[in-house]
Design a protein around this motif. Structure first.
Motif, mmCIF file in Angstrom:
data_model
loop_
_atom_site.group_PDB
_atom_site.id
_atom_site.type_symbol
_atom_site.label_atom_id
_atom_site.label_comp_id
_atom_site.label_asym_id
_atom_site.label_seq_id
_atom_site.Cartn_x
_atom_site.Cartn_y
_atom_site.Cartn_z
ATOM 1 N N ARG A 30 0.832 -1.211 0.000
ATOM 2 C CA ARG A 30 0.000 0.000 0.000
ATOM 3 C C ARG A 30 0.867 1.262 0.000
ATOM 4 O O ARG A 30 0.612 2.207 -0.731
ATOM 5 C CB ARG A 30 -0.939 0.003 1.193
ATOM 6 N N ARG A 33 2.369 1.786 -3.373
ATOM 7 C CA ARG A 33 1.345 2.246 -4.322
ATOM 8 C C ARG A 33 1.083 3.746 -4.142
ATOM 9 O O ARG A 33 1.007 4.488 -5.127
ATOM 10 C CB ARG A 33 0.058 1.434 -4.128
ATOM 11 N N VAL A 34 0.959 4.191 -2.911
ATOM 12 C CA VAL A 34 0.731 5.619 -2.646
ATOM 13 C C VAL A 34 1.931 6.440 -3.113
ATOM 14 O O VAL A 34 1.777 7.502 -3.718
ATOM 15 C CB VAL A 34 0.431 5.864 -1.148
ATOM 16 N N ASP A 36 3.984 5.717 -5.554
ATOM 17 C CA ASP A 36 3.945 5.762 -7.025
ATOM 18 C C ASP A 36 2.959 6.822 -7.518
ATOM 19 O O ASP A 36 3.246 7.562 -8.458
ATOM 20 C CB ASP A 36 3.560 4.396 -7.599
ATOM 21 N N ILE A 37 1.800 6.899 -6.871
ATOM 22 C CA ILE A 37 0.813 7.922 -7.241
ATOM 23 C C ILE A 37 1.379 9.306 -6.961
ATOM 24 O O ILE A 37 1.234 10.227 -7.787
ATOM 25 C CB ILE A 37 -0.514 7.695 -6.486
ATOM 26 N N ALA A 120 -2.432 11.754 -3.230
ATOM 27 C CA ALA A 120 -1.929 10.408 -3.460
ATOM 28 C C ALA A 120 -2.404 9.470 -2.348
ATOM 29 O O ALA A 120 -2.804 8.331 -2.617
ATOM 30 C CB ALA A 120 -0.407 10.409 -3.526
ATOM 31 N N GLY A 124 -4.738 6.250 -3.044
ATOM 32 C CA GLY A 124 -4.121 4.938 -2.832
ATOM 33 C C GLY A 124 -4.834 4.059 -1.836
ATOM 34 O O GLY A 124 -4.389 2.959 -1.554
ATOM 35 N N ARG A 125 -5.943 4.492 -1.303
ATOM 36 C CA ARG A 125 -6.661 3.701 -0.302
ATOM 37 C C ARG A 125 -7.238 2.484 -0.881
ATOM 38 O O ARG A 125 -7.709 1.939 -1.548
ATOM 39 C CB ARG A 125 -7.749 4.520 0.359
#
Length: 125
Positions: A30, A33-34, A36-37, A120, A124-125
């Motif tokens: 997680r 991913r956040v 990356d955003i 972000a 990303g949630r």
């Protein structure tokens, strides 16, 4: 016929908290991913300064995303109108509409906050 399931709560808790355990891997996915955003949302070259890690603390695990670009606070918080003066030369030099402009002083209108890290996190949630 009956089935009995016994859970060793201590072992289960250790397995979840262990380095590389289920909880840490899920948090790392997680957090990555956040991050990356955030890199995609960051203006200019600021995305290259974004990094992340999972930190183990006595109270639990924490995903941490950092941006160590020197102007990140100005982007996140925005700026008020301000005056820019040259520090090392006699004039400021910049391009406007393909033309090179020199000025002794610039009255900057300020910038609106751009909380790309907050966006972000929500995405990303």
């Amino acid at each position: 016929m009956s089935v009995e399931v016994r859970l060793d709560q201590g072992r289960l808790a250790r397995m979840l908290r262990a380095r590389g355990g289920l909880a840490e891997r899920a948090l790392a996915r997680r957090t990555g991913r956040v991050a990356d955003i955030a890199r995609r949302e960051a203006p200019g070259s600021m995305g290259a300064y974004i990094d992340w890690k999972v930190v183990s603390e006595p109270t639990g695990l924490r995903g941490v995303i950092t941006c160590d670009h020197p102007a990140v606070n100005y982007v996140l918080e925005g700026t008020r109108p301000h005056i820019i003066r040259p520090r090392r030369k006699k004039a400021l030099r910049f391009d406007v509409g393909g033309q090179t402009v020199f000025a002794k002083v610039v009255h900057h209108p300020g910038t609106k906050p751009n909380n790309f890290l907050g966006r972000a996190l929500r995405a990303g949630r």
